[in-house]
Design an enzyme around this catalytic site. Structure first.
Site, PDB file in Angstrom:
ATOM      1  N   LYS A   1      37.732  35.693  55.055  1.00  0.00           N
ATOM      2  CA  LYS A   1      38.319  34.805  54.319  1.00  0.00           C
ATOM      3  C   LYS A   1      39.289  35.295  53.267  1.00  0.00           C
ATOM      4  O   LYS A   1      38.567  36.403  52.480  1.00  0.00           O
ATOM      5  CB  LYS A   1      37.336  33.898  53.685  1.00  0.00           C
ATOM      6  CG  LYS A   1      38.197  32.548  52.953  1.00  0.00           C
ATOM      7  CD  LYS A   1      37.163  32.235  51.637  1.00  0.00           C
ATOM      8  CE  LYS A   1      37.383  32.640  50.337  1.00  0.00           C
ATOM      9  NZ  LYS A   1      38.890  32.464  49.669  1.00  0.00           N
TER      10      LYS A   1
ATOM     11  N   GLU B   1      30.572  44.348  46.385  1.00  0.00           N
ATOM     12  CA  GLU B   1      31.401  44.929  45.466  1.00  0.00           C
ATOM     13  C   GLU B   1      31.951  44.189  44.444  1.00  0.00           C
ATOM     14  O   GLU B   1      32.801  43.350  44.628  1.00  0.00           O
ATOM     15  CB  GLU B   1      32.477  45.825  46.111  1.00  0.00           C
ATOM     16  CG  GLU B   1      32.990  46.883  45.270  1.00  0.00           C
ATOM     17  CD  GLU B   1      34.235  46.633  44.688  1.00  0.00           C
ATOM     18  OE1 GLU B   1      34.018  46.577  43.479  1.00  0.00           O
ATOM     19  OE2 GLU B   1      35.317  46.694  45.135  1.00  0.00           O
TER      20      GLU B   1
ATOM     21  N   CYS C   1      38.649  46.689  39.536  1.00  0.00           N
ATOM     22  CA  CYS C   1      37.449  46.444  39.081  1.00  0.00           C
ATOM     23  C   CYS C   1      36.797  47.632  38.491  1.00  0.00           C
ATOM     24  O   CYS C   1      35.750  47.648  37.590  1.00  0.00           O
ATOM     25  CB  CYS C   1      36.484  45.977  40.441  1.00  0.00           C
ATOM     26  SG  CYS C   1      36.706  47.219  41.808  1.00  0.00           S
TER      27      CYS C   1
ATOM     28  N   GLU D   1      34.634  42.036  31.400  1.00  0.00           N
ATOM     29  CA  GLU D   1      35.566  42.522  32.302  1.00  0.00           C
ATOM     30  C   GLU D   1      36.777  41.588  32.094  1.00  0.00           C
ATOM     31  O   GLU D   1      36.816  40.518  32.567  1.00  0.00           O
ATOM     32  CB  GLU D   1      35.295  42.391  33.742  1.00  0.00           C
ATOM     33  CG  GLU D   1      36.093  42.874  34.714  1.00  0.00           C
ATOM     34  CD  GLU D   1      35.792  43.005  36.093  1.00  0.00           C
ATOM     35  OE1 GLU D   1      35.891  44.095  36.933  1.00  0.00           O
ATOM     36  OE2 GLU D   1      35.007  41.941  36.620  1.00  0.00           O
TER      37      GLU D   1
END
Length: 541
Positions: A232, A308, A342, A439
């Protein structure tokens, strides 16, 4: 080109030119005269030129199921946007539960009855190598689609990321015929061997910040091991995975082996994560979404999951550092890919003895960063991926100002159209501020001060994340101390964002489970079976 490291290539490609500042000054107040501003005239002129029209057609907007491009079962589509303007690029099929069911059924049949897992590993590797050649052949078209859909600089996509996709598939093609088990000595008259078998149907969910690279990280090892895949794509960036999947079939991939579903997380993503006939799940995205994915996998058939996830990586500048080099590397570590990385070095810890000099030079480097249409040569920073991410970053900038951090430069949108944000630098940041904890996923550098190694080790590790870390020092003992003390899956010494097909990547703590890339990722897509056979009158044991 494919084997070049990201950091060295970017430093050569994206450091020319500058953006003028209206004024610069001290940094003793969080707002006002000390902030270096972008030239509004330059931004207006850039916007007035209008965006470059990409020279590629969008030919693949349907779902790929069982080797065929098809409409969603519901007939629904959704728009994918050009982040330079906010305008629609194309309408893409919106997959949901019914489409996931169709895709999983095709993948299951391809695994249970099709030629892929029964094909020799050498034949599988040849198909993957042909695909890598096709990626090279269509490099420019793919890079154009990636930039158009995502906003990253075209030079970055064309010279680094697309060649790296080809490199990754060649790497995993090389592994395909080297996966094997062992013969194990046992206490007694038995022959014991282990078989390394493909796990079956792999469900994969990829993010929007590196759409094509994440496609390669996921699909490459899964195919090398003989699995079939339902992937996806992120709803923000569906175009390049569909293009790449078409090339894989052109290379000879049997139907049903790879199925691509574009759609949204709560519908298509949740259906894939909770599907009872998916044998393994891999997800890259935020930590909060990763928790949901893990729960859905557990509540369904307890399928194994690799994750991850997010990061808040420390980048530590020691007192012996060459400040000019440290400034450039720290700048790259944070601002690369519009800060949408990330593992970005988003907590810049600087020793107190060199802190003031570093801040001044970091501010000057940010002001010089070239922001604009990512299709233009020399541009270092394009727009953020969409309006949601754009607004989120501006919100965190406001948090930084409100919490008392010193805004050195930036702090606002760039231009009047699209999702561009000025490269932003905060100094006098403390660990409890949201900009130092959360983040942000944007071009916002937070610079913190430290006194000694014990202090910075404790502070760097005082986070729920553990994806990566950077260290800048000329002292090998200091480097060794920090390398072993930092709780992170990757530690880069005097470098950052060094990604190679063979280097494993993944996190500690809430930055994920498992590793991607390298030999370690193969374990994600294999089952180990022990086979024990009695021996009668063996000549040896």
């Amino acid at each position: 080109m494919a084997a070049r490291r990201i950091s060295s290539l970017l430093s050569r490609s994206f450091t020319s030119g500058s953006v003028s500042a209206l004024f610069s000054g001290g940094r003793n107040s969080s707002l006002g005269r000390g902030i270096s501003r972008y030239n509004s005239t330059t931004a207006a002129a850039t916007a007035a030129e209008g965006p470059i029209i990409p020279s590629v057609a969008v030919n693949y907007t349907q779902l790929l199921i069982n080797g065929q491009f098809v409409d969603a079962a519901s007939g629904k589509t959704f728009p994918t946007y050009d982040p330079r303007t906010g305008e629609v690029i194309a309408h893409v099929a919106e997959g949901d539960l019914d489409d996931i069911n169709r895709a999983v059924s095709a993948a299951r049949k391809a695994f249970d009855e099709g030629p892929w897992p029964k094909m020799t590993a050498y034949e599988r590797s040849r198909i993957m190598l042909r695909f890598a050649d096709l990626i090279d052949k269509h490099n420019d078209e793919i890079a154009t689609l990636e930039t158009w859909d995502n906003g990253k600089p075209y030079e970055q996509a064309a010279k680094i990321e697309v060649p790296m996709v080809a490199r990754l598939f060649r790497y995993y093609a090389g592994w395909a015929d080297k996966i094997h088990g062992l013969v194990v000595p046992a206490d007694g008259q038995h022959h014991v061997q282990t078989l390394h078998e493909p796990i079956g149907v792999a469900g994969q969910i990829i993010p929007w910040n590196f759409p094509l690279l994440m496609f390669a990280w996921k699909v490459g090892p899964a195919l090398a091991c003989g699995n079939t895949v339902v992937i996806k794509t992120a709803e923000q960036t569906p175009l390049t995975a569909l293009y790449a999947a078409k090339l894989l079939h052109e290379a000879g991939l049997p139907e049903g082996v790879l199925n691509v579903i574009s759609g949204f997380g709560p519908t298509a993503g949740a259906a894939l994560a909770s599907h009872m006939d998916v044998d393994k799940l891999a997800f890259t995205g935020s930590t909060d979404t990763g928790k949901i994915v893990l729960e859905l996998a557990a509540r369904s058939n307890l399928k194994p999951v690799t994750l991850e996830l997010g990061g808040k990586s420390p980048f530590i500048i020691c007192e012996d550092a060459d400040i000019d080099n440290a400034v450039e590397l720290a700048h790259f570590a944070l601002f690369f890919n519009q800060g949408q990385c990330c593992c970005a070095g988003s907590r810049t810890y600087v020793h107190e003895r060199v802190y003031d000099e570093f801040v001044e030079k970091a501010k000057a480097r940010a002001v010089k960063r070239l922001v604009g249409d990512p299709f233009k040569g020399g541009i270092e920073q394009g727009p953020q991926v969409d309006s949601e991410q754009f607004e989120k970053i501006l919100k965190y900038i406001r948090y930084g100002i409100q919490s008392g951090a010193t805004l050195e430069t930036g702090g606002d949108r760039f231009g009047t159209k699209g999702y561009y944000i000025q490269p932003t630098v905060f100094s006098n940041v403390t660990d409890e501020m949201l900009i130092a904890k959360d983040e942000i996923f944007g071009p916002v550098q937070s610079i913190l001060k430290f006194k000694d190694l014990d202090e910075v080790i404790h502070r760097a590790n005082s986070t729920r994340y553990g994806l990566a870390a950077g260290v800048f020092t000329q002292n090998i003992d200091t480097a060794n101390i920090l390398t072993r003390a930092l709780r992170a899956g990757s530690v880069w010494i005097n470098c950052f964002d060094i990604f190679d097909a063979a280097i494993p990547f993944g996190g500690y703590k809430m930055s994920g489970i498992g590793r991607e890339k390298g030999i370690y990722s193969l374990n994600n897509y294999l089952q180990v079976k022990a086979v024990v056979t009695p021996l009668k009158n063996p000549a040896w044991l």
